[in-house]
Design a protein around this motif. Structure first.
Motif, PDB file in Angstrom:
ATOM      1  N   LEU A 196     -26.396  27.846  44.075  1.00 41.03           N
ATOM      2  CA  LEU A 196     -26.412  26.607  43.297  1.00 41.03           C
ATOM      3  C   LEU A 196     -25.921  25.436  44.137  1.00 41.03           C
ATOM      4  CD1 LEU A 196     -26.787  25.252  40.486  1.00 41.03           C
ATOM      5  CD2 LEU A 196     -24.359  25.740  40.081  1.00 41.03           C
ATOM      6  N   LYS A 197     -24.838  25.644  44.871  1.00 37.49           N
ATOM      7  CA  LYS A 197     -24.320  24.588  45.732  1.00 37.49           C
ATOM      8  C   LYS A 197     -25.356  24.174  46.772  1.00 37.49           C
ATOM      9  CE  LYS A 197     -21.329  23.794  49.611  1.00 37.49           C
ATOM     10  NZ  LYS A 197     -20.529  24.422  50.670  1.00 37.49           N
ATOM     11  N   GLN A 198     -26.008  25.148  47.405  1.00 42.24           N
ATOM     12  CA  GLN A 198     -26.978  24.837  48.457  1.00 42.24           C
ATOM     13  C   GLN A 198     -28.196  24.120  47.893  1.00 42.24           C
ATOM     14  OE1 GLN A 198     -26.358  25.367  51.764  1.00 42.24           O
ATOM     15  NE2 GLN A 198     -28.182  24.093  52.011  1.00 42.24           N
ATOM     16  N   ILE A 199     -28.656  24.515  46.723  1.00 40.92           N
ATOM     17  CA  ILE A 199     -29.801  23.845  46.100  1.00 40.92           C
ATOM     18  C   ILE A 199     -29.450  22.401  45.764  1.00 40.92           C
ATOM     19  CG2 ILE A 199     -31.235  23.797  44.022  1.00 40.92           C
ATOM     20  CD1 ILE A 199     -31.198  26.864  44.097  1.00 40.92           C
ATOM     21  N   ALA A 200     -28.252  22.176  45.236  1.00 41.42           N
ATOM     22  CA  ALA A 200     -27.819  20.811  44.932  1.00 41.42           C
ATOM     23  C   ALA A 200     -27.748  19.967  46.201  1.00 41.42           C
ATOM     24  CB  ALA A 200     -26.464  20.838  44.229  1.00 41.42           C
ATOM     25  N   ALA A 255     -21.142  21.724  43.635  1.00 41.27           N
ATOM     26  CA  ALA A 255     -22.427  21.469  42.981  1.00 41.27           C
ATOM     27  C   ALA A 255     -22.289  20.346  41.960  1.00 41.27           C
ATOM     28  CB  ALA A 255     -22.944  22.742  42.319  1.00 41.27           C
ATOM     29  N   ILE A 256     -21.201  20.351  41.178  1.00 42.60           N
ATOM     30  CA  ILE A 256     -20.981  19.290  40.184  1.00 42.60           C
ATOM     31  C   ILE A 256     -20.841  17.944  40.871  1.00 42.60           C
ATOM     32  CG2 ILE A 256     -19.363  18.427  38.456  1.00 42.60           C
ATOM     33  CD1 ILE A 256     -18.768  21.357  37.732  1.00 42.60           C
ATOM     34  N   ILE A 257     -20.041  17.878  41.936  1.00 42.39           N
ATOM     35  CA  ILE A 257     -19.838  16.622  42.666  1.00 42.39           C
ATOM     36  C   ILE A 257     -21.150  16.119  43.258  1.00 42.39           C
ATOM     37  CG2 ILE A 257     -18.767  15.638  44.733  1.00 42.39           C
ATOM     38  CD1 ILE A 257     -16.345  17.460  44.163  1.00 42.39           C
ATOM     39  N   THR A 258     -21.939  17.025  43.833  1.00 41.79           N
ATOM     40  CA  THR A 258     -23.185  16.629  44.486  1.00 41.79           C
ATOM     41  C   THR A 258     -24.219  16.146  43.474  1.00 41.79           C
ATOM     42  OG1 THR A 258     -22.755  18.264  46.237  1.00 41.79           O
ATOM     43  CG2 THR A 258     -24.992  17.384  46.067  1.00 41.79           C
ATOM     44  N   VAL A 259     -24.384  16.875  42.376  1.00 47.14           N
ATOM     45  CA  VAL A 259     -25.358  16.468  41.365  1.00 47.14           C
ATOM     46  C   VAL A 259     -24.937  15.160  40.705  1.00 47.14           C
ATOM     47  CG1 VAL A 259     -26.415  17.111  39.161  1.00 47.14           C
ATOM     48  CG2 VAL A 259     -26.157  18.819  40.964  1.00 47.14           C
ATOM     49  N   ARG A 260     -23.650  14.993  40.448  1.00 51.30           N
ATOM     50  CA  ARG A 260     -23.170  13.733  39.875  1.00 51.30           C
ATOM     51  C   ARG A 260     -23.467  12.562  40.808  1.00 51.30           C
ATOM     52  NH1 ARG A 260     -17.014  13.885  38.820  1.00 51.30           N
ATOM     53  NH2 ARG A 260     -17.002  13.799  41.104  1.00 51.30           N
TER      54      ARG A 260
END
Length: 280
Positions: free
Chosen positions: A87-91, A255-260
């Motif tokens: 998930l982190k890598q996809i984000a 992932a939350i930080i990146t998507v935000r």
């Protein structure tokens, strides 16, 4: 109060759910065919986000919909599948494709947090009267998007962790020809300069003895990202004892930080049908 707003958790859950394997609602091998219904993955995902954001115990967040044992079991199952890391890598890939990572200027810094329960990544904290603490050596791009981290005991010096932290650059694909690494005075040594020279990197290192504000330059991005991480109480005061679980929570936070950041920056760059009326 929701752990994170709906406009942020929904895209995260859609991608997270796409990474999960199919599971039957009922256990087909049960001899009586009457096994209890499997708890929905979305319920457990929301519980884990709440644990990450509020830092509460699993028993405190459990209720009639999901027990603490189920939360821990599903968490470990997803860690073994590598879902959090994916998930982190996809984000990160989505952010790089739509906005673009600023890789010609990166920053690395260490951050010490509390670890009252001890564990694999804990040690005596030099800034908390010798209590148990954890250090993370964090690398971010020029905007502050987390690129990689190394976990260590709180009594480890920042400088020896620089090499393993920079190794995460190998996971980012093609890199700019010239990369400047911004570091604080804790890295001001010939060993650090030699390490950067071996990797073909340029170091912008603060000098010991000079006032910090004069040399702040572009290091503030990593300080801001450390603050973003510490807003997740599970990371600021970590009771997890195993490093793989801590890494999973950090991957979810990244992932939350990146998507935000992606949603906020894409608001000024793109137009789409359900685009919010104002920047989040």
């Amino acid at each position: 109060m929701p752990a994170i707003p709906a406009w942020l958790i929904e895209p995260l859950w859609v991608q997270f759910a796409a990474l999960l394997p199919d599971r039957p609602t009922y256990q087909p091998t049960h001899p009586l065919g009457c096994h209890r219904k499997r708890i929905d993955d979305r319920i457990v995902f929301d519980k884990l986000v709440q644990v990450l954001r509020f830092g509460c115990a699993y028993e405190a967040i459990a209720d009639a919909t999901c027990s603490a044992t189920t939360i821990r079991g599903r968490r470990d199952e997803w860690i073994e599948l590598g879902v959090f890391a994916q998930l982190k890598q996809i984000a990160l890939d989505a952010y790089d494709r739509l906005v673009g990572l600023v890789l010609d200027d990166i920053a690395v810094d260490g951050c010490i947090t509390k670890a009252p329960g001890g564990g694999e990544a804990a040690g005596r904290s030099p800034v908390d009267r010798g209590k148990q603490g954890m250090k993370r050596s964090l690398m971010v791009d020029g905007y502050g998007i987390p690129l990689g981290r190394v976990l260590a005991a709180a009594n480890r010096h920042d400088s020896p962790l620089l090499g393993p932290t920079l190794d995460h650059l190998d996971d980012l694909g093609p890199l700019p020809q010239a990369i400047t690494v911004h570091l604080d005075a804790g890295y001001d040594s010939q060993v650090t300069r030699a390490l950067l020279a071996e990797r073909g990197l340029t170091g912008e290192i603060a000098h010991k003895g000079d006032k910090a504000p004069i040399q702040a330059s572009q290091r503030w991005h990593v300080e801001r990202t450390n603050s973003w991480h510490n807003a997740f109480n599970r990371l600021q005061r970590c009771y997890e004892r195993t490093e793989k679980v801590i890494d999973a929570f950090f991957d979810l936070a990244d992932a939350i930080i990146t998507v935000r950041s992606l949603i906020r920056r894409a608001w000024t760059l793109y137009r789409w049908n359900n685009r919010p009326a104002r920047r989040r």
